[in-house]
Enzyme design. Sequence first.
Site, PDB file in Angstrom:
ATOM      1  N   LYS A 106     -42.425   2.201  43.194  1.00  0.00           N
ATOM      2  CA  LYS A 106     -42.831   2.239  41.786  1.00  0.00           C
ATOM      3  C   LYS A 106     -43.898   3.311  41.598  1.00  0.00           C
ATOM      4  O   LYS A 106     -44.758   3.507  42.478  1.00  0.00           O
ATOM      5  CB  LYS A 106     -43.366   0.846  41.419  1.00  0.00           C
ATOM      6  CG  LYS A 106     -43.688   0.621  39.952  1.00  0.00           C
ATOM      7  CD  LYS A 106     -44.001  -0.852  39.707  1.00  0.00           C
ATOM      8  CE  LYS A 106     -44.420  -1.155  38.289  1.00  0.00           C
ATOM      9  NZ  LYS A 106     -44.657  -2.606  38.071  1.00  0.00           N
ATOM     10  N   SER A 151     -43.908  -8.850  36.848  1.00  0.00           N
ATOM     11  CA  SER A 151     -43.196  -7.564  36.833  1.00  0.00           C
ATOM     12  C   SER A 151     -42.304  -7.269  38.022  1.00  0.00           C
ATOM     13  O   SER A 151     -41.593  -6.265  38.007  1.00  0.00           O
ATOM     14  CB  SER A 151     -44.194  -6.421  36.687  1.00  0.00           C
ATOM     15  OG  SER A 151     -44.541  -6.292  35.343  1.00  0.00           O
ATOM     16  N   SER A 173     -42.353  -4.993  34.440  1.00  0.00           N
ATOM     17  CA  SER A 173     -42.498  -3.550  34.312  1.00  0.00           C
ATOM     18  C   SER A 173     -41.841  -2.744  35.437  1.00  0.00           C
ATOM     19  O   SER A 173     -41.654  -1.534  35.284  1.00  0.00           O
ATOM     20  CB  SER A 173     -43.990  -3.194  34.274  1.00  0.00           C
ATOM     21  OG  SER A 173     -44.620  -3.563  35.487  1.00  0.00           O
TER      22      SER A 173
HETATM   23  N1  GLN Z   1     -45.052  -8.431  31.381  1.00  0.00           N
HETATM   24  C1  GLN Z   1     -46.422  -8.646  31.783  1.00  0.00           C
HETATM   25  C2  GLN Z   1     -47.322  -7.707  31.019  1.00  0.00           C
HETATM   26  O1  GLN Z   1     -46.856  -7.029  30.197  1.00  0.00           O
HETATM   27  C3  GLN Z   1     -46.560  -8.518  33.247  1.00  0.00           C
HETATM   28  C4  GLN Z   1     -46.682  -7.124  33.713  1.00  0.00           C
HETATM   29  C5  GLN Z   1     -46.827  -7.019  35.183  1.00  0.00           C
HETATM   30  O2  GLN Z   1     -46.590  -7.965  35.930  1.00  0.00           O
HETATM   31  N2  GLN Z   1     -47.247  -5.838  35.618  1.00  0.00           N
HETATM   32  O3  GLN Z   1     -48.478  -7.637  31.237  1.00  0.00           O
END
Ligand code: GLN
Length: 517
Positions: free
Chosen positions: A87, A186, A162
């Site tokens: 990532k 994410s 994400s």
């Molecule tokens: N969807 C969550 C957010 O928007 C989690 C994001 C993540 O785990 N990086 O913060």
Amino acid sequence: MSAGGGSAATPLGSDLVDLRDKIASRAISSEAATRATLDRAEQLNPTLNAFHELHAERSLERARAIDARIARGELVGPLAGVPIAIKDNIVTSWGTTTCSSKILQGFKSPYDATIVARLESAGAILFGKTNMDEFAMGSSGETCAWGPVRNPWDTTRVPGGSSAGSAAAVAAGICHAALGSDTGGSIRQPAAFSALVGLKPTYGRVSRYGLVAFGSSLDQIGPLTRSVRDAALVHSVMAGHDHRDSTSAIEPTGDPVGACDARAADPASLKGLRVGIPSQYLTGNHPGVDALFARARAQLHGHGATLVEVELPLTEVGISTYYVIAPAEACSNLARYDGIRYGHRTAKPGDLFDLYARSRSEGFGTEVKRRIMLGTYVLSSGYYDAYYRRALQVRRLIKQEFDTAFAKCDVILGPTAPTPAFRIGSVQDPVTMYMNDVYTVNANIAGICAVSLYGGMVKDASGGGESGAGSGTASPDLPIGVQLQAPAFQEPRLLAIACAFESMIGRAPVAPISHLS
Ligand code: GLN
């Protein structure tokens, strides 16, 4: 592999362990595997937008070096020659690290993240950086500065976020493993939307040194793979104490790979397992999610597991708690992007204040700005006690709630996300988007470990995350994820149970990607 698992026919093998063994026995060279991976990535990226960068030359050079070492009969690491994607919020001393943000466009890190060094010394070929929601803020892969990532199962839909590009890359068969980061779901939510295994390790289990910080008390790095044993292998290389990360745990890692042996993979090992089922997970989901969660419970029961009712009444409160704590930490972490030390600087600096304000206004996207505003607000004097301190108190209660539940069961089972993948553009309201994380954020808040596994396929004609949204066009079947949560530092046990669960359900079919090529 179960019916539909067709990737065994590809030169890259059925999964990462399979490919690793083929490379070790010289049935295929790492160079050929890496080349095939890069070719496929180049071919599919115009459709999927899964990668920011591919590092072909460096990867092929490293692959040839591994092949030469294998040919000489030298001892090589447990990931020798296997291509893995990372990532784009994990720093590498080659290429750029952008976090899918204009503010970091072109940023070159002077050093490698600890996990990058560990994976490379285990022989992994880190061939490309994957697209993501900007600074890992999002649940859909749509907040990337350079356009949304598409789901290989249905390219009109999101792959989850994400770690969107990582999920899309593995689901499309470009590589067998990719790294994600998980602050509130994410890794697990995109794994669920893409029929993959996604492991969020216990807080402190994997070094965060070199992971661009979002919510420092929540962030963890973990793998997205096709199989549980692959997740265990990649995790085992990354796990363990790192003196460069002050929150790194000193607890022994145990043997996550050994935990996934043949005995664990036999569903008979589920006999006597106490599986906690929170009543809060049973309602409010897409009907397909409810049906597959019910099927999983019935199958577990059929294999002799004991289903135990547990209560997690703070499940929904987790969302408000998370969306106070994570933005508070994010606004502090993102203060360093000032147009002076990193990345983007405005072309019209004016005085120093203008330089900061313009560089940040131009560099950050809408969701990141929303989080910075939210975080600044909840930390401001007058509101700190009402929001931030409150959230920390609730955090403790959530942790206690899990402790109480785990006194009655070995693992907690539930859906990973309330819906299958939704259509790109269908969720415009931020709070609706945040509700995607209702089953995932609390594991981060409590610091425990959790894994999302393939739970089956569903139909979803509308495809809207919000009622009435969606194009209404016919849609292929979509995968659903099921989550297992376990107490902190129990990764080996969690993965062993996950192996049995995977054999019970059957591995996910491979995404029908012929339409992409
Ligand atoms: N969807 C969550 C957010 O928007 C989690 C994001 C993540 O785990 N990086 O913060």
